[in-house]
Design a protein around this motif. Structure first.
Motif, PDB file in Angstrom:
ATOM      1  N   LEU A   7       0.824  -1.212   0.000  1.00 55.22           N
ATOM      2  CA  LEU A   7       0.000   0.000   0.000  1.00 55.22           C
ATOM      3  C   LEU A   7       0.858   1.262   0.000  1.00 55.22           C
ATOM      4  CD1 LEU A   7      -2.853  -1.018   2.447  1.00 55.22           C
ATOM      5  CD2 LEU A   7      -2.963  -0.785  -0.037  1.00 55.22           C
ATOM      6  N   ILE A   8       1.958   1.253   0.702  1.00 55.29           N
ATOM      7  CA  ILE A   8       2.863   2.400   0.684  1.00 55.29           C
ATOM      8  C   ILE A   8       3.441   2.589  -0.710  1.00 55.29           C
ATOM      9  CG2 ILE A   8       5.097   3.248   1.521  1.00 55.29           C
ATOM     10  CD1 ILE A   8       4.363   2.074   4.255  1.00 55.29           C
ATOM     11  N   GLY A   9       3.836   1.499  -1.345  1.00 49.80           N
ATOM     12  CA  GLY A   9       4.337   1.586  -2.723  1.00 49.80           C
ATOM     13  C   GLY A   9       3.295   2.116  -3.685  1.00 49.80           C
ATOM     14  N   CYS A  10       2.051   1.638  -3.556  1.00 51.47           N
ATOM     15  CA  CYS A  10       0.976   2.123  -4.429  1.00 51.47           C
ATOM     16  C   CYS A  10       0.707   3.604  -4.198  1.00 51.47           C
ATOM     17  CB  CYS A  10      -0.295   1.317  -4.193  1.00 51.47           C
ATOM     18  SG  CYS A  10      -0.227  -0.350  -4.843  1.00 51.47           S
ATOM     19  N   SER A  11       0.731   4.036  -2.938  1.00 53.87           N
ATOM     20  CA  SER A  11       0.457   5.446  -2.651  1.00 53.87           C
ATOM     21  C   SER A  11       1.568   6.346  -3.175  1.00 53.87           C
ATOM     22  CB  SER A  11       0.249   5.664  -1.155  1.00 53.87           C
ATOM     23  OG  SER A  11       1.437   5.384  -0.456  1.00 53.87           O
ATOM     24  N   ILE A  12       2.792   5.899  -3.126  1.00 49.68           N
ATOM     25  CA  ILE A  12       3.907   6.689  -3.664  1.00 49.68           C
ATOM     26  C   ILE A  12       3.792   6.788  -5.181  1.00 49.68           C
ATOM     27  CG2 ILE A  12       6.413   6.687  -4.018  1.00 49.68           C
ATOM     28  CD1 ILE A  12       6.679   5.665  -1.155  1.00 49.68           C
ATOM     29  N   ILE A  13       3.450   5.690  -5.833  1.00 51.80           N
ATOM     30  CA  ILE A  13       3.283   5.714  -7.297  1.00 51.80           C
ATOM     31  C   ILE A  13       2.133   6.632  -7.682  1.00 51.80           C
ATOM     32  CG2 ILE A  13       2.583   4.312  -9.268  1.00 51.80           C
ATOM     33  CD1 ILE A  13       4.223   2.024  -8.021  1.00 51.80           C
ATOM     34  N   LEU A  14       1.031   6.563  -6.955  1.00 51.48           N
ATOM     35  CA  LEU A  14      -0.112   7.425  -7.244  1.00 51.48           C
ATOM     36  C   LEU A  14       0.241   8.899  -7.023  1.00 51.48           C
ATOM     37  CD1 LEU A  14      -3.095   7.339  -8.059  1.00 51.48           C
ATOM     38  CD2 LEU A  14      -3.645   7.288  -5.632  1.00 51.48           C
ATOM     39  N   ALA A  15       0.979   9.197  -5.970  1.00 47.65           N
ATOM     40  CA  ALA A  15       1.404  10.579  -5.705  1.00 47.65           C
ATOM     41  C   ALA A  15       2.312  11.086  -6.821  1.00 47.65           C
ATOM     42  CB  ALA A  15       2.102  10.660  -4.359  1.00 47.65           C
TER      43      ALA A  15
END
Length: 53
Positions: A7-15
């Motif tokens: 989830l942290i990886g997905c949120s960084i990619i989305l940001a």
């Protein structure tokens, strides 16, 4: 615990995607005209029935 890393990886990619979209919009002049939108409501055309008189 591994789902948190996902989830942290997905949120960084989305940001990063949103940041890239913002910089793309800035570079292509999407935010250059700040005056016209604020006075557009004052410059609306009259309704069609009033202009035919």
């Amino acid at each position: 615990m591994s789902i948190i890393y996902f989830l942290i990886g997905c949120s960084i990619i989305l940001a990063l995607v949103f940041l890239g979209a913002f910089f793309w919009a800035q570079r292509h002049g999407q935010h250059d005209d700040l005056y016209t939108p604020s006075v557009r409501i004052l410059l609306d055309d009259q309704p069609a029935d009033e202009t035919k008189k």
